[in-house]
Scaffold this motif. Sequence first.
Motif, mmCIF file in Angstrom:
data_model
loop_
_atom_site.group_PDB
_atom_site.id
_atom_site.type_symbol
_atom_site.label_atom_id
_atom_site.label_comp_id
_atom_site.label_asym_id
_atom_site.label_seq_id
_atom_site.Cartn_x
_atom_site.Cartn_y
_atom_site.Cartn_z
ATOM 1 N N ASN A 28 0.857 -1.224 0.074
ATOM 2 C CA ASN A 28 0.011 -0.077 0.140
ATOM 3 C C ASN A 28 0.961 1.269 0.126
ATOM 4 O OD1 ASN A 28 -2.920 -0.524 0.037
ATOM 5 N ND2 ASN A 28 -2.435 -1.904 1.476
ATOM 6 N N ILE A 29 1.971 1.309 0.685
ATOM 7 C CA ILE A 29 2.821 2.411 0.478
ATOM 8 C C ILE A 29 3.465 2.633 -0.766
ATOM 9 C CG2 ILE A 29 5.255 3.168 1.129
ATOM 10 C CD1 ILE A 29 4.317 1.628 3.906
ATOM 11 N N TYR A 30 3.526 1.378 -1.761
ATOM 12 C CA TYR A 30 3.976 1.400 -2.966
ATOM 13 C C TYR A 30 2.903 2.206 -3.948
ATOM 14 C CZ TYR A 30 5.124 0.235 -7.698
ATOM 15 O OH TYR A 30 5.316 0.133 -9.219
ATOM 16 N N ALA A 31 1.639 1.857 -3.451
ATOM 17 C CA ALA A 31 0.414 2.263 -4.087
ATOM 18 C C ALA A 31 0.417 3.914 -4.160
ATOM 19 C CB ALA A 31 -0.845 1.737 -3.781
ATOM 20 N N ASN A 37 3.186 7.635 -14.799
ATOM 21 C CA ASN A 37 3.975 7.957 -15.985
ATOM 22 C C ASN A 37 5.548 7.813 -15.517
ATOM 23 O OD1 ASN A 37 1.796 9.276 -16.936
ATOM 24 N ND2 ASN A 37 1.990 11.030 -15.482
ATOM 25 N N VAL A 38 5.798 7.515 -14.347
ATOM 26 C CA VAL A 38 7.187 7.436 -14.298
ATOM 27 C C VAL A 38 7.438 5.693 -14.137
ATOM 28 C CG1 VAL A 38 9.112 7.724 -12.550
ATOM 29 C CG2 VAL A 38 7.235 9.447 -12.842
ATOM 30 N N GLY A 39 6.496 5.261 -13.486
ATOM 31 C CA GLY A 39 6.413 3.804 -13.512
ATOM 32 C C GLY A 39 7.727 3.106 -12.852
ATOM 33 N N HIS A 40 8.153 3.451 -11.509
ATOM 34 C CA HIS A 40 9.294 2.905 -10.773
ATOM 35 C C HIS A 40 8.650 1.728 -10.123
ATOM 36 C CE1 HIS A 40 11.837 6.036 -11.047
ATOM 37 N NE2 HIS A 40 11.273 7.069 -10.204
ATOM 38 N N SER A 41 9.642 0.699 -9.911
ATOM 39 C CA SER A 41 9.339 -0.490 -9.402
ATOM 40 C C SER A 41 9.046 -0.266 -7.927
ATOM 41 C CB SER A 41 10.356 -1.524 -9.708
ATOM 42 O OG SER A 41 11.328 -1.538 -8.840
ATOM 43 N N ILE A 42 8.591 -1.265 -7.028
ATOM 44 C CA ILE A 42 8.275 -1.154 -5.958
ATOM 45 C C ILE A 42 9.608 -1.073 -5.012
ATOM 46 C CG2 ILE A 42 8.224 -3.766 -5.420
ATOM 47 C CD1 ILE A 42 5.753 -3.251 -3.657
ATOM 48 N N GLY A 50 10.531 1.505 -1.531
ATOM 49 C CA GLY A 50 11.746 1.179 -1.509
ATOM 50 C C GLY A 50 12.406 1.297 -0.071
ATOM 51 N N ARG A 51 12.347 2.217 0.458
ATOM 52 C CA ARG A 51 12.773 2.602 1.885
ATOM 53 C C ARG A 51 11.998 1.844 2.965
ATOM 54 N NH1 ARG A 51 13.214 7.971 -0.126
ATOM 55 N NH2 ARG A 51 11.127 8.653 0.692
ATOM 56 N N GLN A 52 10.825 1.652 2.812
ATOM 57 C CA GLN A 52 9.946 0.872 3.617
ATOM 58 C C GLN A 52 10.700 -0.657 3.790
ATOM 59 O OE1 GLN A 52 7.855 1.774 5.851
ATOM 60 N NE2 GLN A 52 6.592 -0.042 6.569
ATOM 61 N N LEU A 53 11.234 -1.219 2.536
ATOM 62 C CA LEU A 53 11.724 -2.511 2.301
ATOM 63 C C LEU A 53 12.936 -2.533 3.302
ATOM 64 C CD1 LEU A 53 11.349 -5.030 1.093
ATOM 65 C CD2 LEU A 53 12.618 -4.490 -0.757
ATOM 66 N N MET A 54 13.636 -1.539 3.232
ATOM 67 C CA MET A 54 14.977 -1.447 4.010
ATOM 68 C C MET A 54 14.503 -1.506 5.354
ATOM 69 S SD MET A 54 17.200 1.525 2.271
ATOM 70 C CE MET A 54 17.973 1.657 3.498
ATOM 71 N N PHE A 55 13.642 -0.760 5.737
ATOM 72 C CA PHE A 55 13.050 -0.877 7.029
ATOM 73 C C PHE A 55 12.515 -2.386 7.793
ATOM 74 C CE2 PHE A 55 11.650 3.922 6.374
ATOM 75 C CZ PHE A 55 12.889 4.425 6.525
ATOM 76 N N ILE A 56 11.923 -2.782 6.771
ATOM 77 C CA ILE A 56 11.508 -4.200 7.048
ATOM 78 C C ILE A 56 12.738 -5.210 7.322
ATOM 79 C CG2 ILE A 56 10.248 -6.061 6.081
ATOM 80 C CD1 ILE A 56 8.537 -4.150 4.684
ATOM 81 N N ALA A 57 13.684 -4.819 6.217
ATOM 82 C CA ALA A 57 14.848 -5.772 6.555
ATOM 83 C C ALA A 57 15.634 -5.534 7.862
ATOM 84 C CB ALA A 57 15.938 -5.469 5.171
ATOM 85 N N ALA A 58 15.608 -4.167 8.324
ATOM 86 C CA ALA A 58 16.160 -4.151 9.438
ATOM 87 C C ALA A 58 15.388 -4.440 10.757
ATOM 88 C CB ALA A 58 16.332 -2.446 9.582
#
Lengths: 423, 608
Positions: A28-31, A37-42, A50-58
């Motif tokens: 949902n944070i990705y959403a 128009n930019v179409g970045h990946s999650i 992307g940063r949240q994924l780092m937080f999850i890893a931590a």
Amino acid sequence: MREDNISGSLDWTTIGLYAAMVFLGWLNIYAVGYDENVGHSIFTLSLNSGRQLMFIAASVVIIFGIVILDMRFYDAFAYIIYGVILLALLAIPFIGKEVGGNKAWIGIGSFGGQPSELAKFATALAVAKYIGSVGFRMDNLRNQAVLFAIIGAPMMLILLQRDAGTAMVFSCFMVVFFREGMSPFLMIVGFCAAAIFILTLLVPNQWYLHGAIAIALVMLIAFGKKKVKRMVLLTLGAILVMGVIESVDYVITDVLKPHQQNRIKALINPDADPLGYGWNVTQSKIAIGSGGISGKGFLQGTQTKFDFVPEQSTDFIFCTIGEEEGWLGSVAIIALFTTLLLRIIYLAERQKNRFARVYAYGVGSIFFFHFAVNIGMTIGLFPVIGIPLPFFSYGGSSLWGFTILLFILLKIDAHRGQLLQRV
Amino acid sequence: MNEGRKELFQLIIVVTGIIFLVKLFFIQIIDTRYAQLADSNAILRQPEYPVRGLITDRNGKLIVYNTPEYKLEVLLKDVKNFDSVKFCKVFAMSPEDLRKRFKEMKARKEFSPYKPTLFLDQLSTIDFARIQDYLDEFPGFYVLARTTRAYTSPALANALGYVSEISKRQLEDDKTRIYKQGDYIGQSGIEAFYEEQLRGTRGTRFKLRNVKGIIQGSVENGKYDTLSIPGQDLVTGIDLNLQLYGEFLMRGKAGSIVALEPATGEIMALVSGPSYDPNLLTGREYSSNFRLISSDSNKPLFNRPLMAQYRPGSIFKIAQAMTALQEGVITPDTRIRCDRTIIMCHGAHSNEDLRGAIANSCNPYFHSVLRRMLNKGKVNDPYQDTRIGLEEWNHHIMSFGFGKPLGIDLPNEKSGLIPSPTYYDGAYRGKPWKFSNIYSLAIGEGENLVVPIQMANFAATVANKGYYYTPHLVKAIGDDKKPLDQYLEKHYTTIDSAYFRIAADAMQEVVEAGTGQYRARLADVVVCGKTGTVENNPPLFDHSVFIAFAPRENPRIAISVYVEDAGQGGRAAASIASLMIEKYLFGQTKRPWIEQYVLIGNFEDVKN
């Protein structure tokens, strides 16, 4: 030997719920940040997702740390942890930086952290330690005073940072005290005061309320036992309630800050100024309300994508779920939270010693408070109070704070038999 | 002591969850308001204006086309961080103007911060090019492209009409709900009459925008967008060269020229003098110019060919003659003495037959003819007898298309007046009347009123020997290549075709030997015509009238010319009519002296 078997004794139901919530939160944070128009990946690091994924890893690293540490550490070091966090909170006015009107951040390198998020588990540990200590009696006034001091200290320090929302979280320890035998009187009084407060705001003229109380008083005296003591008490009570009503106006206009007044006004009548103080609530309800039964689909929410709801990746993340996944998605999320909360109570009640049970109730009440207030405010049932939705809202501090809260509980729970042996 | 508290907690958790689900059920499923609000948040409806139909002349020459124009709309709720200094610079306006404009906009009754409201109108392509790059800096402001009318020549202003933004009144009266505030609508002329065909269908584009009002793309790749459908093109029967020539000849005069193609009823020239340049009533200067033109004492907006009601004068004698022949009260050989005691006459003639009477425009002859028609002696009472006669006369005259609107394809056509017994009952307020009261009708004076287009239609009817097609400007609409149905229908008069031949003979005589011989005659073609000199209040000169058609066999043009205050019909009107015929039939005129005579315009100098 037990240490080797730790993974087997952890409560995997709770871990599964945790993992599901963190994963859904990440999507949902990705959403929210999604821009077709930019179409970045999650995984893009410039995005919140992307940063949240780092937080999850931590968080995973933190979880390993918590599990590996000896469970006696939490008991033994409860006050020390609490003290360190209080010191950090004290230091904030001097070294903190201001983010979004609240001065609650401490910069560590390029990352900022909010000690107030960590204060929750530290206070839960301290409360558990104190209630669990030998000779503690809930009906002892001195013991009660110390308890209130334990939750009052971080509350006051956080209030100094003008973060009333987080400060209010600490009031939920009242639930724990209640569970541990405190008279329900305080809770009932608090509840009544809150009800009168809200009622006063809803009724345009307080004389209606005064009238209703006077009538109720006359009825109670007329139809009850004609004892002098009872009549005096009832009259005093009525005068007290009237005084509360009169003070509400004073509190609203003179004590609360303008932005806090507006949040309460927005709850009462968000349509009065939909572009001003009612904006958050109005837009939040529009986003959720437009979701329909099954929602607009993942990444298809117009309100979500185009930033109509402020702070949508943090405090208003539930709007994304409501808009894109609809009522069914909301049911799923609420079911997840309800299940987790019930599971925590189940875990709490199976603890064999007081420290563990009190800590578990602390965790449960903190999660419940966040869940009820956060979702309540996004759907207009509660004033806007800026606290995150556990595991869903974007942000490292809050994710870590909730992770630590939960996994200390799981760690303690995994050793519940051991504790029995020790005591 | 703590029994039941655990269950209480579990209950609170479950109840909270249920309250949330119920509340969510209400706002997400029961209450559809939020979905609409979300759409109005994120979806912007942008109208796509259709291109209005083009108008060409009978030879395919463009008369009316479209030119791009831009307007700036503002959605006030989306305006954020408005930099007024920069706005003034980009839009080249003073801060006072800007303030005034905002004030005016907010003062409008229909104004709402949630609806796009017109902010600046009629921006030219050059304006647009300048502001285009800055638009992103002013969220809430949107530029809409549309087209406005442009004209290839200054001709035909009154027939074409003009287009302007729909008025509040029209918007309220619009039952079709097709129009929206700010839409263009034909206000007069062809633009108004063929509004339905010309306007086309508006399209809508649904655009997504973010909270700052910046467009993010289309909704579902334009699935719900509708394209605008251009209006239908119109081909008129106008011959642009002839029209321009007619306007050139009418310069400085008041009056009208109507030229028709007899075989179809197509209007080939429709000149109203004085006129104005249609380009004045388009674009940004519309309002100021409109005020100027509409307050002009020469009434350039008064479309004389269909709105001016004149007494027809002697051209009416042709209609009288045919009606009398049909009624059998005279034959072509009937001779009547030119007795000038009751009614005046002119020229040297004494006892003419019908042809001679027409050629010389003998007033006493037609006075007698009308008496024979109105007083047939069917009853003894002279009043009742006149009544019966007038009824029959009125029936015939009306069948030529007089006395009622012809139904041409322009708004505001007048009917003229052919008196009936009922009319005189009213005029005399119930007092009795008989022939001696109303004999001025005989020579096209008195109560008769005709409209120039009816005169031209009459000429065409004679040319066709007994029928006419309702005159119309538009000969082909869109891909149908057909005019409206009502213009394909022949209208027959109540007069036998044979009598039209006699009328044509007489009209030929007028041009070859009678009142029209000096200026209306053309060398290579047989022209049939009739002069008319309509009495005016002295000291003003009489009105000059001429109707004609040519060639005599297979006529290609029928024409009426009416010049106000220009004296005898044989002068101004006959000259103009013959020049027009010459121009149309041969493409050029070879009589510079006649042209000069018309252009100088001193028609009373020569006594004739």
